[in-house]
Design a protein around this motif. Structure first.
Motif, PDB file in Angstrom:
ATOM      1  N   ALA A 303       0.824  -1.207   0.000  1.00 31.10           N
ATOM      2  CA  ALA A 303       0.000   0.000   0.000  1.00 31.10           C
ATOM      3  C   ALA A 303       0.864   1.266   0.000  1.00 31.10           C
ATOM      4  CB  ALA A 303      -0.935  -0.013   1.207  1.00 31.10           C
ATOM      5  N   GLY A 304       1.913   1.271   0.811  1.00 32.06           N
ATOM      6  CA  GLY A 304       2.762   2.459   0.889  1.00 32.06           C
ATOM      7  C   GLY A 304       3.434   2.767  -0.434  1.00 32.06           C
ATOM      8  N   ASN A 305       3.927   1.751  -1.120  1.00 29.87           N
ATOM      9  CA  ASN A 305       4.598   1.975  -2.399  1.00 29.87           C
ATOM     10  C   ASN A 305       3.612   2.432  -3.470  1.00 29.87           C
ATOM     11  OD1 ASN A 305       7.018   1.847  -4.057  1.00 29.87           O
ATOM     12  ND2 ASN A 305       6.010   0.137  -5.094  1.00 29.87           N
ATOM     13  N   LEU A 306       2.403   1.887  -3.444  1.00 30.48           N
ATOM     14  CA  LEU A 306       1.387   2.305  -4.413  1.00 30.48           C
ATOM     15  C   LEU A 306       1.022   3.769  -4.234  1.00 30.48           C
ATOM     16  CD1 LEU A 306      -0.881  -0.863  -4.258  1.00 30.48           C
ATOM     17  CD2 LEU A 306       0.446  -0.107  -6.240  1.00 30.48           C
ATOM     18  N   LEU A 307       0.889   4.185  -2.979  1.00 32.11           N
ATOM     19  CA  LEU A 307       0.590   5.593  -2.718  1.00 32.11           C
ATOM     20  C   LEU A 307       1.755   6.475  -3.170  1.00 32.11           C
ATOM     21  CD1 LEU A 307      -1.365   7.651  -1.534  1.00 32.11           C
ATOM     22  CD2 LEU A 307      -0.290   7.279   0.701  1.00 32.11           C
ATOM     23  N   LEU A 308       2.977   6.009  -2.937  1.00 30.06           N
ATOM     24  CA  LEU A 308       4.146   6.763  -3.379  1.00 30.06           C
ATOM     25  C   LEU A 308       4.154   6.913  -4.895  1.00 30.06           C
ATOM     26  CD1 LEU A 308       6.950   8.043  -2.792  1.00 30.06           C
ATOM     27  CD2 LEU A 308       7.918   5.752  -3.083  1.00 30.06           C
ATOM     28  N   LEU A 309       3.873   5.835  -5.612  1.00 32.38           N
ATOM     29  CA  LEU A 309       3.841   5.900  -7.072  1.00 32.38           C
ATOM     30  C   LEU A 309       2.802   6.910  -7.556  1.00 32.38           C
ATOM     31  CD1 LEU A 309       4.067   2.104  -8.006  1.00 32.38           C
ATOM     32  CD2 LEU A 309       5.854   3.824  -8.261  1.00 32.38           C
ATOM     33  N   ALA A 310       1.616   6.902  -6.940  1.00 36.30           N
ATOM     34  CA  ALA A 310       0.558   7.822  -7.355  1.00 36.30           C
ATOM     35  C   ALA A 310       0.946   9.266  -7.093  1.00 36.30           C
ATOM     36  CB  ALA A 310      -0.740   7.476  -6.629  1.00 36.30           C
ATOM     37  N   VAL A 311       1.495   9.541  -5.920  1.00 37.15           N
ATOM     38  CA  VAL A 311       1.849  10.911  -5.556  1.00 37.15           C
ATOM     39  C   VAL A 311       3.002  11.428  -6.410  1.00 37.15           C
ATOM     40  CG1 VAL A 311       2.769  12.362  -3.704  1.00 37.15           C
ATOM     41  CG2 VAL A 311       0.969  10.696  -3.204  1.00 37.15           C
ATOM     42  N   VAL A 312       4.019  10.581  -6.622  1.00 38.43           N
ATOM     43  CA  VAL A 312       5.159  10.993  -7.444  1.00 38.43           C
ATOM     44  C   VAL A 312       4.715  11.256  -8.881  1.00 38.43           C
ATOM     45  CG1 VAL A 312       7.323  10.196  -8.472  1.00 38.43           C
ATOM     46  CG2 VAL A 312       6.922   9.894  -6.026  1.00 38.43           C
ATOM     47  N   LYS A 313       3.888  10.369  -9.438  1.00 40.67           N
ATOM     48  CA  LYS A 313       3.423  10.557 -10.811  1.00 40.67           C
ATOM     49  C   LYS A 313       2.587  11.827 -10.930  1.00 40.67           C
ATOM     50  CE  LYS A 313       3.005   8.987 -15.073  1.00 40.67           C
ATOM     51  NZ  LYS A 313       4.184   8.772 -15.934  1.00 40.67           N
ATOM     52  N   LEU A 314       1.756  12.095  -9.944  1.00 38.76           N
ATOM     53  CA  LEU A 314       0.926  13.291  -9.973  1.00 38.76           C
ATOM     54  C   LEU A 314       1.790  14.542  -9.873  1.00 38.76           C
ATOM     55  CD1 LEU A 314      -2.064  14.025 -10.178  1.00 38.76           C
ATOM     56  CD2 LEU A 314      -2.176  14.032  -7.682  1.00 38.76           C
ATOM     57  N   HIS A 345      -7.563  -0.820  -2.815  1.00 38.62           N
ATOM     58  CA  HIS A 345      -7.764  -2.272  -2.671  1.00 38.62           C
ATOM     59  C   HIS A 345      -6.785  -2.861  -1.663  1.00 38.62           C
ATOM     60  CE1 HIS A 345      -8.411  -6.472  -3.683  1.00 38.62           C
ATOM     61  NE2 HIS A 345      -7.118  -6.593  -3.947  1.00 38.62           N
ATOM     62  N   ALA A 346      -5.547  -2.362  -1.658  1.00 42.41           N
ATOM     63  CA  ALA A 346      -4.554  -2.876  -0.712  1.00 42.41           C
ATOM     64  C   ALA A 346      -4.920  -2.526   0.723  1.00 42.41           C
ATOM     65  CB  ALA A 346      -3.170  -2.309  -1.058  1.00 42.41           C
ATOM     66  N   VAL A 347      -5.542  -1.364   0.915  1.00 42.11           N
ATOM     67  CA  VAL A 347      -5.943  -0.941   2.259  1.00 42.11           C
ATOM     68  C   VAL A 347      -7.187  -1.694   2.714  1.00 42.11           C
ATOM     69  CG1 VAL A 347      -6.781   1.012   3.629  1.00 42.11           C
ATOM     70  CG2 VAL A 347      -4.875   1.324   2.043  1.00 42.11           C
ATOM     71  N   ALA A 356     -12.193  -0.712  -7.572  1.00 47.64           N
ATOM     72  CA  ALA A 356     -11.346   0.329  -6.988  1.00 47.64           C
ATOM     73  C   ALA A 356     -10.587   1.092  -8.069  1.00 47.64           C
ATOM     74  CB  ALA A 356     -10.371  -0.295  -5.989  1.00 47.64           C
ATOM     75  N   ILE A 357     -10.049   0.379  -9.056  1.00 44.58           N
ATOM     76  CA  ILE A 357      -9.264   1.041 -10.102  1.00 44.58           C
ATOM     77  C   ILE A 357     -10.142   1.926 -10.978  1.00 44.58           C
ATOM     78  CG2 ILE A 357      -8.009   0.599 -12.252  1.00 44.58           C
ATOM     79  CD1 ILE A 357      -6.666  -1.751 -10.864  1.00 44.58           C
ATOM     80  N   THR A 358     -11.283   1.399 -11.428  1.00 42.76           N
ATOM     81  CA  THR A 358     -12.129   2.194 -12.315  1.00 42.76           C
ATOM     82  C   THR A 358     -12.655   3.448 -11.615  1.00 42.76           C
ATOM     83  OG1 THR A 358     -14.019   0.788 -11.712  1.00 42.76           O
ATOM     84  CG2 THR A 358     -12.865   0.275 -13.757  1.00 42.76           C
ATOM     85  N   CYS A 359     -13.009   3.329 -10.360  1.00 40.88           N
ATOM     86  CA  CYS A 359     -13.530   4.491  -9.633  1.00 40.88           C
ATOM     87  C   CYS A 359     -12.436   5.523  -9.375  1.00 40.88           C
ATOM     88  CB  CYS A 359     -14.168   4.055  -8.321  1.00 40.88           C
ATOM     89  SG  CYS A 359     -15.705   3.125  -8.538  1.00 40.88           S
ATOM     90  N   ALA A 360     -11.229   5.057  -9.078  1.00 43.79           N
ATOM     91  CA  ALA A 360     -10.127   5.987  -8.859  1.00 43.79           C
ATOM     92  C   ALA A 360      -9.745   6.693 -10.157  1.00 43.79           C
ATOM     93  CB  ALA A 360      -8.927   5.247  -8.277  1.00 43.79           C
ATOM     94  N   VAL A 361      -9.694   5.960 -11.263  1.00 48.79           N
ATOM     95  CA  VAL A 361      -9.427   6.585 -12.560  1.00 48.79           C
ATOM     96  C   VAL A 361     -10.496   7.623 -12.871  1.00 48.79           C
ATOM     97  CG1 VAL A 361      -9.349   6.165 -15.053  1.00 48.79           C
ATOM     98  CG2 VAL A 361      -8.133   4.644 -13.492  1.00 48.79           C
TER      99      VAL A 361
END
Length: 418
Positions: A303-314, A345-347, A356-361
């Motif tokens: 979960a932590g790495n996924l959040l990092l990827l999202a924040v860095v990409k943004l 989903h990881a949380v 989760a993916i479609t709603c977040a997109v």
């Protein structure tokens, strides 16, 4: 021909120009993408291999993006036309650019795509196709309305980018077409021909797809509606952080630009290099291939790495969009949404990953593009599960209430009706 009603007789002459524009738009997209991919392979595979280093190492990412920033800065500064207007002030569909700026714009976008900049090809390639279609079309058929060539080129390019004419129809339905009083489907007839031609050409040549491989949605439950609303709204709020930061970063980079354009884009490349070194190779480039790699190796990311990827990409998307790189925001924003959905989903493992993916997109695109139909369509095709559509339609409503009237990830005026 004479037996057709007047409305149909007016549409038939547009078929051939629409087909030509659609196919031409697709071939230009494919050509620029092919050149960018060849340069990308050289920069990120062959060159580091020849030097005995890893192309995914933090040092190579940082150095390469910094150099790419300087090179694009030189293009913006020295090439005639300066690669077009400030990209932070432009949208996906804008008035035609002068032809003299197109070589610099094409060069800037190819270097950015190949160099790992977190922007997609959609905005500049659409601008190039609009300029060419308008210039050539008005010479060939001077009595036609200029809006026709803009709509044909935009539709053909969007159809080619998404591999389907549906996306073009949805986007054009949200764009003002002047004072044209005709019914919507009459206005969309020629653009849909162009979009279909562009989409079919791209599909036959390159087989593009947004679809990612995740477990199918097991079916609607009442709790899924709650989850969908929370995730889409939460993702929209996260993306709004980037929307609010966008003008501040733009002003900061413009201050550097007053000293010299190369300094502005070069510093932007340096910042992107630092972000890429932090987030890793998955946070580079436009994000289409990277989101597929992310979902294929989902077990490797907590979960932590996924959040990092999202924040860095943004963050990289904001920096790239404000420092002078040429590119679009849709493709990187989809990656952000995929990473945020996987994080949700990881949380909470009980939330289906496809939901989760479609709603977040959906939430991220609503916030960054402010185009409802495009956001809904893109979120749906990422997973390609029709069972998700009813839930997505509900999830879009509260997210839209959060983002409406708050701007988008550019400095263009607010969309009509806001």
């Amino acid at each position: 021909m004479r037996r057709l009603p007047p409305q149909a007789r007016a549409l038939v002459p547009l078929i051939v120009p629409a087909l030509l524009v659609g196919v031409g738009a697709s071939f230009l997209l494919l050509a620029l993408s092919w050149v960018a991919e060849r340069i990308q392979i050289t920069l990120w595979e062959r060159l580091p291999d020849a030097l005995g280093v890893s192309g995914t190492s933090a040092g190579w990412i940082f150095g390469t993006l910094t150099v790419v920033g300087v090179v694009v800065g030189v293009v913006v500064w020295a090439v005639p036309g300066h690669a077009g207007p400030d990209p932070a002030t432009t949208g996906l569909i804008d008035p035609p650019l002068p032809v003299r700026v197109l070589p610099g714009l094409a060069l800037a976008v190819v270097i950015g795509l190949a160099g790992g900049v977190s922007l997609g090809p959609e905005n500049p390639i659409t601008a190039i196709n609009i300029a060419l279609a308008y210039t050539l079309g008005m010479r060939a058929m001077p009595r036609t309305n200029a809006v026709l060539w803009v709509s044909l080129a935009a539709a053909g390019t969007v159809g080619a980018l998404f591999g389907t004419p549906v996306a073009a129809a949805l986007i054009l339905s949200e764009v003002s077409m002047g004072d044209d009083p005709r019914p919507l489907w009459d206005r969309l007839f020629a653009p849909l021909v162009a979009a279909g031609a562009g989409a079919l050409t791209t599909v036959l040549v390159a087989h593009p797809t947004f679809r990612i491989d995740v477990p199918p949605y097991p079916g609607a439950r009442l709790i899924d509606v709650v989850s969908a609303v929370v995730i889409s709204t939460g993702a929209a709020v996260v993306a709004l952080g980037a929307v609010y930061a966008f003008p501040f970063f733009h002003r900061a980079f413009r201050q550097l630009g007053h000293w010299h354009p190369v300094l502005m884009v070069g510093v932007g490349g340096l910042v992107l290099g630092a972000l890429g070194a932090l987030g890793g190779h998955l946070t580079l480039f436009k994000g289409l291939d990277e989101m597929k790699e992310l979902t294929e190796h989902a077990d490797e990311h907590g979960a932590g790495n996924l959040l990092l990827l999202a924040v860095v990409k943004l963050a990289a998307l904001v920096v790239a969009g404000t420092c002078g790189f040429r590119g679009g925001r849709i493709f990187p924003a989809v990656f952000v949404g995929v990473a945020l959905g996987m994080f949700a989903h990881a949380v909470v493992g009980a939330v289906p990953v496809s939901l989760a993916i479609t709603c977040a997109v959906l939430g991220v695109l609503l916030a960054t593009t402010r185009q409802g139909w495009l956001s809904l369509f893109t979120a749906a095709v990422v997973v390609s599960d029709l069972a998700l559509l009813p839930v997505l339609c509900v999830a879009a409503l509260p997210a839209w209430l959060v983002v409406t009237g708050r701007g988008s990830l550019d400095l263009a005026p607010l969309r009509g009706g806001d």
